[in-house]
Design a protein around this motif. Sequence first.
Motif, PDB file in Angstrom:
ATOM      1  N   GLU A 111       0.824  -1.208   0.000  1.00 49.11           N
ATOM      2  CA  GLU A 111       0.000   0.000   0.000  1.00 49.11           C
ATOM      3  C   GLU A 111       0.861   1.262   0.000  1.00 49.11           C
ATOM      4  N   ILE A 153       1.113   4.162  -2.935  1.00 55.72           N
ATOM      5  CA  ILE A 153       0.916   5.588  -2.674  1.00 55.72           C
ATOM      6  C   ILE A 153       2.109   6.396  -3.190  1.00 55.72           C
ATOM      7  N   LEU A 173      -4.872   4.489  -7.677  1.00 56.50           N
ATOM      8  CA  LEU A 173      -5.582   5.056  -6.547  1.00 56.50           C
ATOM      9  C   LEU A 173      -6.770   4.176  -6.155  1.00 56.50           C
ATOM     10  N   THR A 184      -5.419   1.018  -4.570  1.00 56.44           N
ATOM     11  CA  THR A 184      -4.901   1.278  -3.226  1.00 56.44           C
ATOM     12  C   THR A 184      -6.030   1.384  -2.225  1.00 56.44           C
TER      13      THR A 184
END
Length: 167
Positions: free
Chosen positions: A11, A15, A58, A61
């Motif tokens: 994760e 990002i 995005l 995630t």
Amino acid sequence: MGYSEQRLMIEFLQIFIIIGLTAWVFAVNLKIPNSKVTLMHKSIELRIACIFLCAFLLIFTFNNYGTSRANNELKFILSGKVELLEINNNPFDNADALVYSLKNMCNPPAHHSHTTNNLQLTIKTDNKLFQLGLQRDSKNPHEYWIFFPAFSRGVIGYICTSALDSF
């Protein structure tokens, strides 16, 4: 390194990739040597492709974040003493075996199957009362897909147990 730590690292990596690509896409000072035109003005297709990639990462995630949050919440809840365990509103006697399986939930390799039998699991511990969805795998009758609707729309993990053979 445990499964939760690996998922957390993935994760954070996602990002950082999103932030890096976003910064690169919107950077206006990237110049091609011997040119007065910026790289981004020359390649609108590249910028559009990066925007779509950022959007995809995005979404991916945030989906992983919901699954991780569900796993962490489930582990916290199951750390308490189990006072009640029901399957489809019927008391379940073999609670210890099922709780042990839930505490050791995993993600086996994909084998292109689907779910068949839907079970509604209600567990009350000294920490909380919650409900899980368990769905039996179509190829492995001892494998169950775990759903935690309060935290995630998708599968949060899988268990293998013979404790639910009677259902």
